[in-house]
Motif scaffolding. Structure first.
Motif, PDB file in Angstrom:
ATOM      1  N   ARG A   1      25.133   0.284  43.421  1.00 57.57           N
ATOM      2  CA  ARG A   1      25.331  -0.785  42.444  1.00 57.57           C
ATOM      3  C   ARG A   1      25.091  -0.259  41.032  1.00 57.57           C
ATOM      4  N   ARG A   2      24.082   0.585  40.867  1.00 54.82           N
ATOM      5  CA  ARG A   2      23.795   1.177  39.563  1.00 54.82           C
ATOM      6  C   ARG A   2      24.802   2.263  39.212  1.00 54.82           C
ATOM      7  N   GLY A   3      25.159   3.073  40.196  1.00 54.70           N
ATOM      8  CA  GLY A   3      26.052   4.197  39.931  1.00 54.70           C
ATOM      9  C   GLY A   3      27.444   3.794  39.505  1.00 54.70           C
ATOM     10  N   ALA A   4      27.874   2.562  39.845  1.00 55.19           N
ATOM     11  CA  ALA A   4      29.222   2.114  39.500  1.00 55.19           C
ATOM     12  C   ALA A   4      29.426   2.015  37.997  1.00 55.19           C
ATOM     13  N   THR A   5      28.332   1.884  37.237  1.00 55.16           N
ATOM     14  CA  THR A   5      28.450   1.737  35.784  1.00 55.16           C
ATOM     15  C   THR A   5      27.762   2.858  35.014  1.00 55.16           C
ATOM     16  N   CYS A   6      27.320   3.903  35.704  1.00 52.60           N
ATOM     17  CA  CYS A   6      26.608   5.006  35.052  1.00 52.60           C
ATOM     18  C   CYS A   6      27.480   6.259  34.995  1.00 52.60           C
ATOM     19  N   GLU A   7      27.126   7.160  34.088  1.00 57.58           N
ATOM     20  CA  GLU A   7      27.791   8.450  34.014  1.00 57.58           C
ATOM     21  C   GLU A   7      27.221   9.387  35.083  1.00 57.58           C
ATOM     22  N   LEU A   8      27.899  10.522  35.287  1.00 59.87           N
ATOM     23  CA  LEU A   8      27.520  11.444  36.348  1.00 59.87           C
ATOM     24  C   LEU A   8      26.103  11.982  36.152  1.00 59.87           C
ATOM     25  N   GLU A   9      25.742  12.360  34.932  1.00 59.90           N
ATOM     26  CA  GLU A   9      24.419  12.931  34.703  1.00 59.90           C
ATOM     27  C   GLU A   9      23.318  11.946  35.051  1.00 59.90           C
ATOM     28  N   GLU A  10      23.484  10.693  34.661  1.00 58.79           N
ATOM     29  CA  GLU A  10      22.470   9.686  34.965  1.00 58.79           C
ATOM     30  C   GLU A  10      22.372   9.446  36.464  1.00 58.79           C
ATOM     31  N   CYS A  11      23.516   9.470  37.160  1.00 51.44           N
ATOM     32  CA  CYS A  11      23.503   9.299  38.609  1.00 51.44           C
ATOM     33  C   CYS A  11      22.758  10.450  39.288  1.00 51.44           C
ATOM     34  N   LEU A  12      22.992  11.663  38.831  1.00 56.86           N
ATOM     35  CA  LEU A  12      22.320  12.815  39.421  1.00 56.86           C
ATOM     36  C   LEU A  12      20.812  12.738  39.215  1.00 56.86           C
ATOM     37  N   ARG A  13      20.378  12.328  38.045  1.00 55.39           N
ATOM     38  CA  ARG A  13      18.941  12.262  37.775  1.00 55.39           C
ATOM     39  C   ARG A  13      18.287  11.134  38.587  1.00 55.39           C
ATOM     40  N   THR A  14      18.990  10.032  38.782  1.00 55.41           N
ATOM     41  CA  THR A  14      18.457   8.959  39.621  1.00 55.41           C
ATOM     42  C   THR A  14      18.326   9.420  41.068  1.00 55.41           C
ATOM     43  N   GLU A  15      19.344  10.087  41.579  1.00 61.99           N
ATOM     44  CA  GLU A  15      19.279  10.612  42.948  1.00 61.99           C
ATOM     45  C   GLU A  15      18.182  11.660  43.090  1.00 61.99           C
ATOM     46  N   TRP A  16      17.978  12.453  42.043  1.00 62.81           N
ATOM     47  CA  TRP A  16      16.941  13.484  42.075  1.00 62.81           C
ATOM     48  C   TRP A  16      15.552  12.856  42.192  1.00 62.81           C
ATOM     49  N   ARG A  17      15.338  11.740  41.515  1.00 65.72           N
ATOM     50  CA  ARG A  17      14.057  11.045  41.650  1.00 65.72           C
ATOM     51  C   ARG A  17      13.880  10.494  43.067  1.00 65.72           C
ATOM     52  N   LEU A  18      14.960   9.984  43.643  1.00 66.08           N
ATOM     53  CA  LEU A  18      14.868   9.450  45.003  1.00 66.08           C
ATOM     54  C   LEU A  18      14.550  10.555  46.009  1.00 66.08           C
ATOM     55  N   VAL A  19      15.054  11.772  45.756  1.00 65.11           N
ATOM     56  CA  VAL A  19      14.765  12.887  46.654  1.00 65.11           C
ATOM     57  C   VAL A  19      13.265  13.133  46.734  1.00 65.11           C
ATOM     58  N   HIS A  20      12.534  12.907  45.643  1.00 64.49           N
ATOM     59  CA  HIS A  20      11.111  13.203  45.584  1.00 64.49           C
ATOM     60  C   HIS A  20      10.231  12.007  45.930  1.00 64.49           C
ATOM     61  N   ARG A  21      10.837  10.908  46.342  1.00 64.50           N
ATOM     62  CA  ARG A  21      10.063   9.783  46.836  1.00 64.50           C
ATOM     63  C   ARG A  21       9.580  10.069  48.259  1.00 64.50           C
ATOM     64  N   LYS A  22       8.563   9.343  48.674  1.00 63.96           N
ATOM     65  CA  LYS A  22       8.041   9.487  50.024  1.00 63.96           C
ATOM     66  C   LYS A  22       8.920   8.696  50.995  1.00 63.96           C
ATOM     67  N   TRP A  23       9.734   9.415  51.753  1.00 63.27           N
ATOM     68  CA  TRP A  23      10.608   8.790  52.733  1.00 63.27           C
ATOM     69  C   TRP A  23       9.984   8.987  54.120  1.00 63.27           C
ATOM     70  N   SER A  24       9.335   7.970  54.615  1.00 61.83           N
ATOM     71  CA  SER A  24       8.740   8.071  55.953  1.00 61.83           C
ATOM     72  C   SER A  24       9.814   8.219  57.019  1.00 61.83           C
ATOM     73  N   ASP A  25      10.965   7.591  56.783  1.00 64.35           N
ATOM     74  CA  ASP A  25      12.030   7.655  57.770  1.00 64.35           C
ATOM     75  C   ASP A  25      12.667   9.039  57.848  1.00 64.35           C
ATOM     76  N   PHE A  26      12.493   9.864  56.808  1.00 67.37           N
ATOM     77  CA  PHE A  26      13.053  11.215  56.839  1.00 67.37           C
ATOM     78  C   PHE A  26      12.397  12.044  57.943  1.00 67.37           C
TER      79      PHE A  26
END
Length: 505
Positions: free
Chosen positions: A416-441
């Motif tokens: 929903r956020r990525g539909a209105t963001c540029e590529l750089e902002e999308c990459l940085r948002t995904e990068w933050r999610l990579v470093h979140r604690k994902w118990s399901d991972f």
């Protein structure tokens, strides 16, 4: 007589700047006077002796340079001790610019075939698994290619059996929390996708075989953000899927939140939430592929590309690919596709249910996809699928219910956020999610890689506040900054005018 005996060294050796060697008395072979009436006492060497000495000095200098660069620059297979740079330099000095194959360079897990106007690189391993070494080699190849003025485009062929099967999950899971981000393969993966998208040269990705997970994201990275018209060429063997994000209990990354929402309709969100596998025709229909080349035309297309002129333009490359592509008004017209997909590898076998392995289904179900996946929440999507009451909707609903609830809701918000963001902002948002604690991972790795029981115990559905908290800024100690610099392009622009401004080839 003096003018007749002045011989340019360049015409003899074909190298370096022009130096004049003068022997005003080549026939006498005796002592001569450098000035009239003054005997210098020096003995004049004949032209043959001077040439012999120069060649000896050249051979000695060349061998010394080869010894010094043996551990730094890979040697060219089949061409003795000459390096790739020396081979290319030698060919570029030739005014005729030979179109022959220049050689093959071994870059660890990547093999690079060098031609007069392009490079073709592929994985050594048949499955095309991404390792840290392979990612770093690919990054270095793209950066060098951006700075090579004579190189017009590159072709990424992937592995022999698959284009790219993504990251090695077991290696990624080992010591993931304690690994420095400089050596984290995901950090290099994000940099590689950014460099490809922003590349100053034309990039072609040949999606021949499976493009799974990070491999599918790498394929979508060949969507130019610099106006160079990158290409994603699907074939009769293409199988594209983003289902890795959910059997791992994580959200898609490496720019997927930018590329997938920009596919046709709501197909991108459908692919991300369900992990459905699509073939080359569906990839072209959705916009994930830019061209479709049938298997029987593939070799001819590649040959036409690598034998194109040295000064081939981007428009001419487009025309070559278009001449070998299949044109159709409906995906149902394609008869060159296999009736069924190959058996999915390892953990993907779990999702081999009706609807996942359908040959071509996007065009037929496009209206239903837009109705169901155009909703404003995951709960509304599930409700819309129940109301459809069709075999496709039923299989899709069953598939979504197998996924991690946390991954589903985070992915929906991410797109929903990525539909209105540029590529750089999308990459940085995904990068933050990579470093979140994902118990399901960890649970996904246990269920599908370690114990292989195929029965993960996912965390319960998160609240809306918990989902939004995943997107908040993070401390650099927890989430190191993502380096998306393009220093190699800036350095090349500054040096280009001074170094090559007066060069004519």
């Amino acid at each position: 007589l003096v003018k007749m005996c002045r011989v340019p060294r360049k015409s003899v050796l074909g190298m370096g700047r022009t130096h004049w060697m003068t022997n005003p008395y080549p026939i006498l072979g005796k002592r001569f006077s450098s000035k009239l009436g003054v005997d210098t006492g020096r003995k004049t060497r004949s032209f043959e002796e001077q040439l012999k000495k120069l060649k000896a000095q050249q051979d000695q200098s060349s061998s010394t340079q080869n010894e010094e660069s043996a551990n730094q620059t890979p040697t060219l297979a089949g061409h003795g001790t000459k390096t790739l740079a020396q081979r290319l330099s030698q060919s570029l000095r030739d005014p005729l610019r030979s179109k022959d194959f220049l050689g093959q360079v071994d870059k660890g897990e990547i093999m690079v075939d060098c031609y007069h106007n392009c490079k073709v690189f592929s994985f050594k391993n048949r499955r095309g698994t991404l390792s840290e070494e392979a990612l770093r080699s690919l990054k270095e190849i793209i950066q060098l290619s951006d700075c090579n003025w004579y190189e017009k485009f590159t072709i990424f062929k992937g592995g022999e059996d698959s284009f790219c099967m993504g990251l090695d999950i077991r290696t990624l899971a080992m010591n993931r929390e304690n690994r420095p981000h400089e050596v984290d393969p995901q950090h290099v993966q994000y940099q590689l996708g950014w460099i490809i998208a922003k590349s100053s040269k034309k990039r072609l990705a040949l999606l021949d075989g499976h493009c799974i997970g990070a491999g599918a994201a790498l394929a979508l990275a060949h969507t130019s953000q610099s106006g160079k018209g990158h290409m994603r060429i699907a074939t009769s063997r293409t199988v594209l899927s983003f289902q890795h994000a959910h059997f791992l209990g994580m959200s898609p990354g490496n720019g997927c939140s930018f590329y997938l929402p920009r596919l046709k309709g709501h197909i991108g969100l459908y692919l991300a939430l369900t992990g459905a596998r699509i073939n080359g025709a569906d990839a072209l229909y959705a916009g994930a592929a830019s061209h479709f080349v049938p298997q029987n035309r593939l070799d001819k297309c590649l040959k036409a590309l690598i034998t194109s002129p040295a000064d081939v333009s981007s428009e001419q490359v487009d025309a070559i690919v278009a001449d070998h592509s299949a044109s159709f008004e409906s995906t149902k017209e394609l008869t060159c596709l296999p009736k069924t997909f190959d058996s999915p590898p390892s953990y993907y076998a779990r999702y081999s249910m009706p609807g996942v392995t359908e040959q071509t289904h996007l065009e037929e179900n496009e209206e239903a996809i837009n109705r169901c996946f155009g909703q404003s929440s995951v709960a509304e999507i599930l409700e819309a699928l129940q109301q459809e009451n069709t075999p496709w909707a039923q299989s899709t609903l069953e598939r979504i219910q197998l996924m991690s609830p946390t991954a589903l809701h985070v992915t929906f918000e991410l797109f929903r956020r990525g539909a209105t963001c540029e590529l750089e902002e999308c990459l940085r948002t995904e990068w933050r999610l990579v470093h979140r604690k994902w118990s399901d991972f960890k649970e996904g790795v246990r269920a599908f890689e370690t114990d292989k029981d195929g029965k993960p115990s996912w965390q319960p559905q998160p609240s809306n506040e918990e989902v939004l908290a995943m997107f908040k800024p993070m401390n650099e100690a927890v989430c190191p900054p993502l380096d998306l610099s393009l220093d190699h392009l800036n350095k090349n622009n500054k040096q280009g005018a001074g170094k090559f401004g007066q060069m004519r080839v």
